[in-house]
Enzyme design. Structure first.
Site, PDB file in Angstrom:
ATOM      1  N   LYS A 315       0.821  -1.222   0.000  1.00 43.14           N
ATOM      2  CA  LYS A 315       0.000   0.000   0.000  1.00 43.14           C
ATOM      3  C   LYS A 315       0.849   1.265   0.000  1.00 43.14           C
ATOM      4  O   LYS A 315       2.035   1.247   0.352  1.00 43.14           O
ATOM      5  CB  LYS A 315      -0.991  -0.041   1.168  1.00 43.14           C
ATOM      6  CG  LYS A 315      -2.098  -1.053   0.863  1.00 43.14           C
ATOM      7  CD  LYS A 315      -3.307  -0.917   1.723  1.00 43.14           C
ATOM      8  CE  LYS A 315      -4.386  -1.878   1.199  1.00 43.14           C
ATOM      9  NZ  LYS A 315      -5.474  -2.091   2.129  1.00 43.14           N
ATOM     10  N   ARG A 351      -3.808 -10.149   4.573  1.00 43.31           N
ATOM     11  CA  ARG A 351      -4.198 -10.134   3.157  1.00 43.31           C
ATOM     12  C   ARG A 351      -3.015  -9.608   2.369  1.00 43.31           C
ATOM     13  O   ARG A 351      -2.651  -8.443   2.496  1.00 43.31           O
ATOM     14  CB  ARG A 351      -5.434  -9.234   2.992  1.00 43.31           C
ATOM     15  CG  ARG A 351      -5.960  -9.161   1.589  1.00 43.31           C
ATOM     16  CD  ARG A 351      -7.140  -8.191   1.512  1.00 43.31           C
ATOM     17  NE  ARG A 351      -7.675  -8.136   0.169  1.00 43.31           N
ATOM     18  CZ  ARG A 351      -7.158  -7.418  -0.818  1.00 43.31           C
ATOM     19  NH1 ARG A 351      -6.080  -6.688  -0.605  1.00 43.31           N
ATOM     20  NH2 ARG A 351      -7.696  -7.433  -2.011  1.00 43.31           N
TER      21      ARG A 351
HETATM   22  N1  PMM Z   1      -7.477  -3.662   0.438  1.00 35.25           N
HETATM   23  C1  PMM Z   1      -7.754  -3.656  -0.871  1.00 35.25           C
HETATM   24  C2  PMM Z   1      -8.854  -4.387  -1.368  1.00 35.25           C
HETATM   25  N2  PMM Z   1      -9.623  -5.130  -0.549  1.00 35.25           N
HETATM   26  N3  PMM Z   1     -10.098  -5.923   1.601  1.00 35.25           N
HETATM   27  C3  PMM Z   1      -9.845  -5.943   2.905  1.00 35.25           C
HETATM   28  N4  PMM Z   1     -10.615  -6.681   3.741  1.00 35.25           N
HETATM   29  N5  PMM Z   1      -8.812  -5.232   3.450  1.00 35.25           N
HETATM   30  C4  PMM Z   1      -7.994  -4.462   2.688  1.00 35.25           C
HETATM   31  O1  PMM Z   1      -7.087  -3.820   3.233  1.00 35.25           O
HETATM   32  C5  PMM Z   1      -8.249  -4.407   1.290  1.00 35.25           C
HETATM   33  C6  PMM Z   1      -9.344  -5.170   0.779  1.00 35.25           C
HETATM   34  C7  PMM Z   1      -6.917  -2.834  -1.797  1.00 35.25           C
HETATM   35  O2  PMM Z   1      -5.778  -3.514  -2.183  1.00 35.25           O
HETATM   36  P1  PMM Z   1      -5.604  -4.338  -3.565  1.00 35.25           P
HETATM   37  O3  PMM Z   1      -5.758  -3.376  -4.712  1.00 35.25           O
HETATM   38  O4  PMM Z   1      -4.270  -4.916  -3.473  1.00 35.25           O
HETATM   39  O5  PMM Z   1      -6.625  -5.421  -3.631  1.00 35.25           O
END
Ligand code: PMM
Length: 371
Positions: A315, A351
């Site tokens: 991030k 995640r």
């Molecule tokens: N971050 C992203 C997308 N979905 N879901 C949860 N539960 N927590 C998060 O921090 C989160 C998420 C954005 O990141 P990406 O583009 O790598 O999917």
């Protein structure tokens, strides 16, 4: 008393759960003797007597200095608590909270990210083609992921929303393809009830909702009906607006209150407590200072007694700290540091995009922290 305080899990007991094994001199009860800090008046007198009889002492709020539920889990005599739970709703709630806390001591679990989007910040559309997305999911499973998270709508700041039809067309073939080929649970990262429903029918078992049910009023009903797992994440605004001058008084207290309220709504809709996870939503409507405060004080979210999922992978707060112009996929060191400290702070599910490396970081952090 508020509606929340009346709830057997989030209310009188678990809300104030803040316990320690009691080593006070002169304590006559046979060890282990567990203490719970509790605001005056929230536990009815009859229940108080049952708890005390079974080795749980209620102390006034603020009189104990060791604040975390897992210490209660370690101190409590399970057999006696099970007996108490037969005649005391508070004891049953305590036992549930204590079990959740004990589960939190288990090894951290890794959720591998599969983004079927042309525009996610973290992987820039590498898996937009369904066959590539499935291949990527299989590779993450082979690296040791405990879950796979399939998302078909970018949540990056400024992203344009996609229609239900478009999201279904992107996500469902990937969920179905992966569900046929992997044994680990698949979550669907969506805020739309219709997408959640179709993904659950196609083999997903968990709904990862970055709006915690605030975007689609039908979401919690679908999750409850299908008895799916549910991740309630905190965010402010939506992807188009969320990074426009986010402001909080105390970001941790506000995130905690939001999650408590959303989980209460999920419980009220019939989502079982055992299938709920919470997530502070790093980067969703937060400045660098807010993200850092949440990560530093992550353990305060443990007072909910629910597993914490943490998404720090690649991030932009990492770039803001290092100042390095590395593309997201190169933010591995920063991600590993945040994952490790997240585990120490009580995150149970991480995640991440880089499964094998982050699994190693999480396991080492866990081992050091539990010495
Ligand atoms: N971050 C992203 C997308 N979905 N879901 C949860 N539960 N927590 C998060 O921090 C989160 C998420 C954005 O990141 P990406 O583009 O790598 O999917």
């Amino acid at each position: 008393m508020s509606e929340l305080e009346r709830d057997p899990v989030f209310g009188a007991v678990a809300r104030q759960l803040c316990a320690r094994g009691d080593a006070s001199p002169g304590c006559e009860s046979p060890p282990p003797y567990a203490s719970v800090n509790c605001r005056a008046g929230v536990v009815p007198a009859g229940e108080r007597a049952v708890l005390e009889e079974h080795g749980v002492r209620l102390l006034p709020l603020g009189s104990s200095t060791a604040p975390w539920p897992e210490e209660f889990a370690a101190a409590v005599d399970r057999e006696r608590m099970e007996q108490a739970a037969r005649s005391s709703a508070c004891a049953a709630a305590l036992l549930a909270a204590s079990d959740a806390a004990a589960a939190q001591r288990a090894a951290p679990r890794i959720q591998g990210v599969v983004n079927v989007t042309p525009d996610s910040f973290s992987d820039g559309g590498r898996c937009f083609d369904p066959a590539r997305a499935i291949e990527h999911g299989l590779a993450l499973a082979a690296e040791g992921a405990d879950f796979l998270d399939v998302g078909a709508e970018s949540t990056r700041p400024g992203a344009t929303p996609v229609s239900v039809e478009e999201e279904l067309a992107r996500a469902i073939p990937v969920v179905a393809g992966l569900a046929r080929q992997v044994a680990i649970p698949i979550s669907i990262d969506t805020t739309k009830a219709a997408v959640a429903r179709a993904a659950l029918a196609a083999g997903a078992r968990i709904v990862n909702d970055v709006s915690a049910g605030t975007q689609d009023p039908g979401m919690l009903g679908v999750v409850a009906e299908r008895r799916a797992g549910y991740v309630a994440m905190h965010r402010r605004g939506d992807p188009r607006t969320m990074q426009t001058a986010p402001a909080y008084g105390d970001v941790v207290a506000e995130v905690l209150e939001f999650l408590r309220e959303r989980c209460f709504r999920a419980l009220a809709a019939g989502v079982p407590r055992e299938t709920l996870w919470v997530d502070p939503g790093i980067g969703f409507g937060k400045t660098l200072a807010h993200n850092l405060e949440l990560l530093r004080r992550l353990q305060e979210l443990r007072s909910l007694g629910l597993p914490i999922l943490l998404g720090v992978s690649r991030k932009s707060f990492i770039r803001e700290i290092t100042g390095a112009d590395t593309p997201p996929a190169g933010r591995i060191g920063g991600t590993a540091a945040a994952v490790a400290l997240g585990v120490v702070g009580g995150a149970e599910i991480l995640r991440v995009h880089d499964v094998a490396v982050m699994r190693e970081a999480a396991l080492v952090a866990r081992e050091i922290a539990s010495c």
